[in-house]
Write a protein that holds these residues in place. Structure first.
Motif, short mmCIF file in Angstrom:
data_model
loop_
_atom_site.label_atom_id
_atom_site.label_comp_id
_atom_site.label_asym_id
_atom_site.label_seq_id
_atom_site.Cartn_x
_atom_site.Cartn_y
_atom_site.Cartn_z
N ILE A 79 -10.61 -56.70 -6.51
CA ILE A 79 -9.40 -56.29 -7.20
C ILE A 79 -9.73 -56.06 -8.68
O ILE A 79 -10.42 -56.86 -9.30
CB ILE A 79 -8.29 -57.36 -7.07
N ASP A 80 -9.22 -54.96 -9.22
CA ASP A 80 -9.40 -54.66 -10.63
C ASP A 80 -8.92 -55.85 -11.47
O ASP A 80 -7.79 -56.31 -11.29
CB ASP A 80 -8.59 -53.40 -10.98
N PRO A 81 -9.77 -56.35 -12.38
CA PRO A 81 -9.40 -57.53 -13.17
C PRO A 81 -8.13 -57.35 -14.00
O PRO A 81 -7.35 -58.30 -14.15
CB PRO A 81 -10.60 -57.77 -14.08
N VAL A 82 -7.90 -56.16 -14.53
CA VAL A 82 -6.69 -55.92 -15.33
C VAL A 82 -5.45 -55.97 -14.44
O VAL A 82 -4.46 -56.64 -14.77
CB VAL A 82 -6.78 -54.58 -16.09
N ALA A 83 -5.50 -55.29 -13.29
CA ALA A 83 -4.37 -55.32 -12.36
C ALA A 83 -4.13 -56.74 -11.86
O ALA A 83 -2.98 -57.17 -11.72
CB ALA A 83 -4.62 -54.37 -11.19
N TYR A 84 -5.20 -57.46 -11.62
CA TYR A 84 -5.09 -58.85 -11.14
C TYR A 84 -4.45 -59.73 -12.22
O TYR A 84 -3.52 -60.48 -11.94
CB TYR A 84 -6.48 -59.37 -10.78
N GLY A 85 -4.96 -59.62 -13.43
CA GLY A 85 -4.45 -60.43 -14.53
C GLY A 85 -3.00 -60.16 -14.86
O GLY A 85 -2.26 -61.05 -15.25
N ARG A 86 -2.59 -58.92 -14.70
CA ARG A 86 -1.20 -58.53 -14.97
C ARG A 86 -0.31 -58.72 -13.76
O ARG A 86 0.88 -58.40 -13.80
CB ARG A 86 -1.14 -57.08 -15.43
N VAL A 87 -0.87 -59.16 -12.66
CA VAL A 87 -0.16 -59.33 -11.39
C VAL A 87 0.58 -58.03 -11.07
O VAL A 87 1.77 -58.02 -10.76
CB VAL A 87 0.79 -60.55 -11.43
N ASN A 88 -0.17 -56.93 -11.13
CA ASN A 88 0.39 -55.60 -10.92
C ASN A 88 0.36 -55.25 -9.42
O ASN A 88 -0.61 -54.69 -8.92
CB ASN A 88 -0.41 -54.58 -11.74
N GLY A 89 1.43 -55.62 -8.73
CA GLY A 89 1.50 -55.39 -7.29
C GLY A 89 1.41 -53.93 -6.91
O GLY A 89 0.80 -53.59 -5.90
N LYS A 90 1.98 -53.05 -7.71
CA LYS A 90 1.94 -51.62 -7.43
C LYS A 90 0.51 -51.11 -7.45
O LYS A 90 0.06 -50.43 -6.53
CB LYS A 90 2.79 -50.85 -8.44
N ALA A 91 -0.24 -51.46 -8.51
CA ALA A 91 -1.62 -50.98 -8.64
C ALA A 91 -2.51 -51.51 -7.52
O ALA A 91 -3.32 -50.77 -6.95
CB ALA A 91 -2.19 -51.38 -10.00
N VAL A 92 -2.35 -52.78 -7.18
CA VAL A 92 -3.19 -53.37 -6.14
C VAL A 92 -2.82 -52.81 -4.77
O VAL A 92 -3.70 -52.54 -3.95
CB VAL A 92 -3.13 -54.92 -6.18
N LEU A 93 -1.53 -52.59 -4.52
CA LEU A 93 -1.12 -51.96 -3.27
C LEU A 93 -1.71 -50.55 -3.17
O LEU A 93 -2.20 -50.15 -2.11
CB LEU A 93 0.40 -51.91 -3.16
#
Length: 105
Positions: A79-93
């Motif tokens: 998982i991209d560390p920035v998306a993970y750190g921001r808890v960005n559900g949209k980006a991770v999905l």
């Protein structure tokens, strides 16, 4: 139904991310099962998943988990560390769906 597995050291730090991803999937009308497990449970749960995303703190496990992922026929990535750190559900999905789509081509 798309089945997305997240794995981290203990399975706890990804639980909020799972919730955010579920909200995003629901908003899109996507039938999805998304769950998180600890790293030691990931190999068994991969058998039920369409994709495995591992937490950035576990990137060192990618090669080991890739062996099982290849055996069961699913893509995996960190998982991209920035998306993970921001808890960005949209980006991770989006990442998960892209991996599944590219793998099944």
């Amino acid at each position: 139904m798309v089945k997305i597995l997240l794995a981290c050291s203990s399975g706890m730090s990804t639980s909020l991310l799972v919730q955010k991803m579920e909200v995003e999937a629901k908003e899109r009308g996507l039938d999805a099962e998304i769950w998180a497990v600890a790293q030691d449970k990931a190999p068994e749960d991969m058998k039920k998943a369409d994709v495995l995303l591992i937490g950035p703190q576990m990137r060192f496990m990618k090669k080991k988990l890739a062996v099982t992922a290849e055996e069961v026929g699913i893509p995996l990535d960190v998982i991209d560390p920035v998306a993970y750190g921001r808890v960005n559900g949209k980006a991770v999905l989006d990442i998960a769906l892209e991996l599944i789509g590219n793998y099944n081509k």
